[in-house]
Motif scaffolding. Structure first.
Motif, PDB file in Angstrom:
ATOM      1  N   PHE A   1       0.828  -1.199   0.000  1.00  0.00           N
ATOM      2  CA  PHE A   1       0.000   0.000   0.000  1.00  0.00           C
ATOM      3  C   PHE A   1       0.866   1.254   0.000  1.00  0.00           C
ATOM      4  O   PHE A   1       0.616   2.200  -0.776  1.00  0.00           O
ATOM      5  CB  PHE A   1      -0.928   0.020   1.212  1.00  0.00           C
ATOM      6  CG  PHE A   1      -1.649   1.326   1.376  1.00  0.00           C
ATOM      7  CD1 PHE A   1      -2.750   1.629   0.596  1.00  0.00           C
ATOM      8  CD2 PHE A   1      -1.193   2.282   2.297  1.00  0.00           C
ATOM      9  CE1 PHE A   1      -3.400   2.851   0.715  1.00  0.00           C
ATOM     10  CE2 PHE A   1      -1.838   3.498   2.419  1.00  0.00           C
ATOM     11  CZ  PHE A   1      -2.940   3.784   1.633  1.00  0.00           C
TER      12      PHE A   1
ATOM     13  N   ASN B   1       0.243   3.438  -3.291  1.00  0.00           N
ATOM     14  CA  ASN B   1      -0.814   4.409  -3.040  1.00  0.00           C
ATOM     15  C   ASN B   1      -0.572   5.714  -3.803  1.00  0.00           C
ATOM     16  O   ASN B   1       0.530   6.259  -3.794  1.00  0.00           O
ATOM     17  CB  ASN B   1      -0.885   4.712  -1.533  1.00  0.00           C
ATOM     18  CG  ASN B   1      -1.783   5.894  -1.234  1.00  0.00           C
ATOM     19  OD1 ASN B   1      -2.960   5.884  -1.564  1.00  0.00           O
ATOM     20  ND2 ASN B   1      -1.206   6.922  -0.624  1.00  0.00           N
TER      21      ASN B   1
ATOM     22  N   TYR C   1      -7.824   8.951   4.493  1.00  0.00           N
ATOM     23  CA  TYR C   1      -7.861   7.664   3.791  1.00  0.00           C
ATOM     24  C   TYR C   1      -6.593   6.865   4.088  1.00  0.00           C
ATOM     25  O   TYR C   1      -6.657   5.677   4.414  1.00  0.00           O
ATOM     26  CB  TYR C   1      -8.003   7.891   2.287  1.00  0.00           C
ATOM     27  CG  TYR C   1      -7.735   6.662   1.460  1.00  0.00           C
ATOM     28  CD1 TYR C   1      -8.660   5.622   1.388  1.00  0.00           C
ATOM     29  CD2 TYR C   1      -6.541   6.532   0.747  1.00  0.00           C
ATOM     30  CE1 TYR C   1      -8.405   4.485   0.639  1.00  0.00           C
ATOM     31  CE2 TYR C   1      -6.274   5.408  -0.020  1.00  0.00           C
ATOM     32  CZ  TYR C   1      -7.209   4.377  -0.075  1.00  0.00           C
ATOM     33  OH  TYR C   1      -6.944   3.252  -0.813  1.00  0.00           O
TER      34      TYR C   1
ATOM     35  N   ASP D   1      -6.571   5.415   7.666  1.00  0.00           N
ATOM     36  CA  ASP D   1      -7.391   4.228   7.908  1.00  0.00           C
ATOM     37  C   ASP D   1      -6.771   2.962   7.330  1.00  0.00           C
ATOM     38  O   ASP D   1      -6.852   1.889   7.939  1.00  0.00           O
ATOM     39  CB  ASP D   1      -8.787   4.432   7.335  1.00  0.00           C
ATOM     40  CG  ASP D   1      -9.659   5.306   8.232  1.00  0.00           C
ATOM     41  OD1 ASP D   1      -9.148   5.790   9.260  1.00  0.00           O
ATOM     42  OD2 ASP D   1     -10.845   5.496   7.905  1.00  0.00           O
ATOM     43  N   GLN D   2      -6.141   3.083   6.152  1.00  0.00           N
ATOM     44  CA  GLN D   2      -5.539   1.892   5.541  1.00  0.00           C
ATOM     45  C   GLN D   2      -4.322   1.406   6.331  1.00  0.00           C
ATOM     46  O   GLN D   2      -4.050   0.201   6.379  1.00  0.00           O
ATOM     47  CB  GLN D   2      -5.121   2.177   4.090  1.00  0.00           C
ATOM     48  CG  GLN D   2      -6.174   2.844   3.228  1.00  0.00           C
ATOM     49  CD  GLN D   2      -7.578   2.324   3.432  1.00  0.00           C
ATOM     50  OE1 GLN D   2      -7.835   1.135   3.246  1.00  0.00           O
ATOM     51  NE2 GLN D   2      -8.492   3.200   3.826  1.00  0.00           N
TER      52      GLN D   2
ATOM     53  N   SER E   1      -5.233   0.702  10.760  1.00  0.00           N
ATOM     54  CA  SER E   1      -6.062  -0.481  10.981  1.00  0.00           C
ATOM     55  C   SER E   1      -5.247  -1.770  11.060  1.00  0.00           C
ATOM     56  O   SER E   1      -5.727  -2.779  11.592  1.00  0.00           O
ATOM     57  CB  SER E   1      -7.101  -0.605   9.864  1.00  0.00           C
ATOM     58  OG  SER E   1      -6.470  -0.677   8.593  1.00  0.00           O
ATOM     59  N   LYS E   2      -4.021  -1.749  10.556  1.00  0.00           N
ATOM     60  CA  LYS E   2      -3.184  -2.959  10.610  1.00  0.00           C
ATOM     61  C   LYS E   2      -2.867  -3.363  12.047  1.00  0.00           C
ATOM     62  O   LYS E   2      -2.587  -4.536  12.317  1.00  0.00           O
ATOM     63  CB  LYS E   2      -1.877  -2.729   9.848  1.00  0.00           C
ATOM     64  CG  LYS E   2      -2.036  -2.396   8.373  1.00  0.00           C
ATOM     65  CD  LYS E   2      -2.752  -3.474   7.600  1.00  0.00           C
ATOM     66  CE  LYS E   2      -2.813  -3.137   6.108  1.00  0.00           C
ATOM     67  NZ  LYS E   2      -3.650  -4.089   5.358  1.00  0.00           N
TER      68      LYS E   2
ATOM     69  N   ARG F   1     -14.118  -6.357   8.742  1.00  0.00           N
ATOM     70  CA  ARG F   1     -14.480  -5.547   7.581  1.00  0.00           C
ATOM     71  C   ARG F   1     -15.554  -6.224   6.723  1.00  0.00           C
ATOM     72  O   ARG F   1     -16.224  -5.569   5.936  1.00  0.00           O
ATOM     73  CB  ARG F   1     -13.232  -5.246   6.748  1.00  0.00           C
ATOM     74  CG  ARG F   1     -12.233  -4.347   7.465  1.00  0.00           C
ATOM     75  CD  ARG F   1     -10.935  -4.211   6.721  1.00  0.00           C
ATOM     76  NE  ARG F   1     -10.239  -5.491   6.625  1.00  0.00           N
ATOM     77  CZ  ARG F   1      -9.019  -5.639   6.112  1.00  0.00           C
ATOM     78  NH1 ARG F   1      -8.375  -4.575   5.646  1.00  0.00           N
ATOM     79  NH2 ARG F   1      -8.453  -6.821   6.057  1.00  0.00           N
TER      80      ARG F   1
ATOM     81  N   SER G   1     -15.634  -1.241   6.759  1.00  0.00           N
ATOM     82  CA  SER G   1     -15.298  -1.057   5.344  1.00  0.00           C
ATOM     83  C   SER G   1     -16.454  -0.353   4.652  1.00  0.00           C
ATOM     84  O   SER G   1     -17.621  -0.491   5.042  1.00  0.00           O
ATOM     85  CB  SER G   1     -15.011  -2.398   4.658  1.00  0.00           C
ATOM     86  OG  SER G   1     -16.183  -3.196   4.588  1.00  0.00           O
TER      87      SER G   1
ATOM     88  N   ARG H   1     -13.023  -0.503   0.872  1.00  0.00           N
ATOM     89  CA  ARG H   1     -11.882   0.186   1.492  1.00  0.00           C
ATOM     90  C   ARG H   1     -12.047   0.205   3.007  1.00  0.00           C
ATOM     91  O   ARG H   1     -13.156   0.376   3.527  1.00  0.00           O
ATOM     92  CB  ARG H   1     -11.773   1.615   0.957  1.00  0.00           C
ATOM     93  CG  ARG H   1     -11.523   1.692  -0.540  1.00  0.00           C
ATOM     94  CD  ARG H   1     -11.562   3.116  -1.045  1.00  0.00           C
ATOM     95  NE  ARG H   1     -12.849   3.750  -0.817  1.00  0.00           N
ATOM     96  CZ  ARG H   1     -13.174   4.959  -1.246  1.00  0.00           C
ATOM     97  NH1 ARG H   1     -12.285   5.675  -1.927  1.00  0.00           N
ATOM     98  NH2 ARG H   1     -14.374   5.476  -1.002  1.00  0.00           N
ATOM     99  N   THR H   2     -10.945   0.053   3.698  1.00  0.00           N
ATOM    100  CA  THR H   2     -10.982   0.052   5.161  1.00  0.00           C
ATOM    101  C   THR H   2     -11.328   1.434   5.688  1.00  0.00           C
ATOM    102  O   THR H   2     -10.799   2.445   5.237  1.00  0.00           O
ATOM    103  CB  THR H   2      -9.621  -0.393   5.731  1.00  0.00           C
ATOM    104  OG1 THR H   2      -9.303  -1.691   5.232  1.00  0.00           O
ATOM    105  CG2 THR H   2      -9.663  -0.440   7.251  1.00  0.00           C
ATOM    106  N   THR H   3     -12.234   1.458   6.664  1.00  0.00           N
ATOM    107  CA  THR H   3     -12.581   2.698   7.365  1.00  0.00           C
ATOM    108  C   THR H   3     -12.373   2.469   8.860  1.00  0.00           C
ATOM    109  O   THR H   3     -12.247   1.331   9.315  1.00  0.00           O
ATOM    110  CB  THR H   3     -14.049   3.085   7.119  1.00  0.00           C
ATOM    111  OG1 THR H   3     -14.901   2.004   7.553  1.00  0.00           O
ATOM    112  CG2 THR H   3     -14.303   3.367   5.657  1.00  0.00           C
TER     113      THR H   3
END
Length: 417
Positions: free
Chosen positions: A100, A104, A111, A114-115, A118-119, A145, A186, A191-193
């Protein structure tokens, strides 16, 4: 079905993960969804990675290495064999993260946040799930998600309740123990939120509502809901019971033990909540339910730091009218500036905010063409619920007071730090 939520402090290291297992054994957990936050201070660490990536400061790899080694050290301390599949799972998460960061093209900070951030929850749940399975506590790992569906308002996503309830009932098959992530959802594009800082409690509330759970237990490093933060006050008291309404009031003012959004879905279906210690599972903690008096009846203190007090007036000394206030609140909403106190007079409008998204300078730029603006930064907001005059006098002593506001049950003070 029960819902358990464990915060980052409960799984901050290998000893924490082992204690997490002991808690489940002692409570004889069977049909339970367990929501887990990122380990220890990893959310902060991932936020540091985001800043380094966005600022292009040359320290991205350094941040990645620190975060990766932290989790690998926990695996080593938990005595996983090197050929255990958990290492492949963990490395897969870091591979996805690296891809990513490399590919990206978006410049949208929220945005990206969040990506990346969240990991932390993906890693913590993978490790805890694997450790339980290896220890003989069979469980299913669930990617949240697939369940919690939201809009695309990154970093403070709103839940699509109908789609979420349908997804949870579809994905959560059968009984047993399910391990899943807090804080994450998501959008319609996959997409992850995220649901906002401390949103893991909210995740527990969402699952409880959709599954009509019997109870929710939030495990903390404190005995339960205290009447004050022990880091700020020398003497604190445990609140033994409290109503949803009172708990929502305290959460609204900033009490950090229960996330503000957590209680509303529980209240709608009268699902009881217990806030309890993961260090002492025999202790009763705090019970939250319907129509309960607060016990014991005592003043409750809430502290919010890093506040900004803004005073806004018309440049021509005109009255500050409803249309002015409406316009100001539109700006605050669009810039995601959280309002904690407002006070209005004929010629000025004062608002106490916190700038979680670093948008304050943009607010000033928007306000200054039409208004005269004064502000103070780095302030502290004290809120006292069920106050008495002695409590307020003690709190004011030795502080430089900028604003004071009171109602029947609540006093708020803004002071210089």
């Amino acid at each position: 079905m029960e819902i358990f939520k464990f915060g980052g402090a409960s799984v901050k290291d290998a000893l924490g993960v082992k204690n997490f297992k002991r808690v489940l054994e002692k409570l004889e957990a069977k049909d339970v969804v367990i929501v887990i936050s990122a380990m220890g201070k990893m959310t902060n660490a991932f936020e540091g990675l985001v800043r380094a990536y966005v600022d292009k400061d040359g320290h991205v790899e350094e941040h990645l290495t620190t975060i990766r080694n932290f989790h690998l050290d926990i695996l080593d301390d938990l005595d996983f064999d090197q050929d255990d599949s958990i290492f492949e799972s963990v490395e897969g998460i870091f591979s996805d993260l690296s891809n990513f960061l490399t590919k990206n093209n978006s410049t949208d900070y929220d945005y990206i946040y969040d990506q990346v951030v969240s990991k932390g929850e993906m890693l913590s749940t993978r490790i805890c799930s694997a450790y339980l399975n290896r220890s003989g506590i069979r469980n299913n790992w669930l990617d949240v998600r697939k369940c919690i569906k939201t809009n695309s308002d990154f970093r403070r996503a709103r839940v699509h309740w109908e789609a979420t309830e349908k997804a949870i009932k579809t994905e959560l098959k059968g009984k047993g123990i399910t391990i899943t992530q807090g804080f994450i959802g998501s959008d319609n594009y996959g997409r992850t939120t995220t649901l906002g800082r401390e949103g893991s409690d909210y995740t527990a509330g969402i699952f409880a509502y959709c599954l009509e759970a019997a109870t929710v237990s939030i495990f903390k490093d404190v005995p339960g809901v205290l009447n004050a933060d022990p880091r700020e006050f020398d003497e604190t008291r445990l609140i033994e019971q409290i109503s949803y309404k009172e708990a929502i009031e305290m959460a609204f003012y900033g009490a950090s033990v229960i996330h503000p959004k957590t209680l509303q879905p529980l209240q709608r279906k009268s699902i009881p909540l217990r806030v309890r210690s993961f260090l002492d599972t025999d202790a009763k903690g705090t019970f939250v339910g319907s129509e309960l008096d607060i016990v014991p009846k005592t003043s409750c203190y809430i502290v919010k730091k890093n506040q900004i007090l803004i005073s806004i007036s018309d440049k021509e000394f005109h009255f500050v009218m409803e249309n002015d206030i409406s316009e100001i609140f539109r700006m605050l909403h669009e810039l995601k500036l959280k309002v904690n106190l407002i006070q209005n007079s004929a010629l000025s409008f004062s608002v106490c905010i916190e700038d979680n998204f670093n948008n304050f300078e943009r607010l000033l730029q928007n306000l200054e063409p039409g208004y005269k603006v004064k502000y103070n930064k780095n302030l502290v907001l004290y809120t006292v619920r069920h106050f008495d005059e002695k409590a307020v006098d003690e709190l004011e002593k030795g502080k430089e007071l900028l604003l004071k506001q009171r109602s029947r049950e609540t006093v708020q003070l803004i002071v210089k730090a």
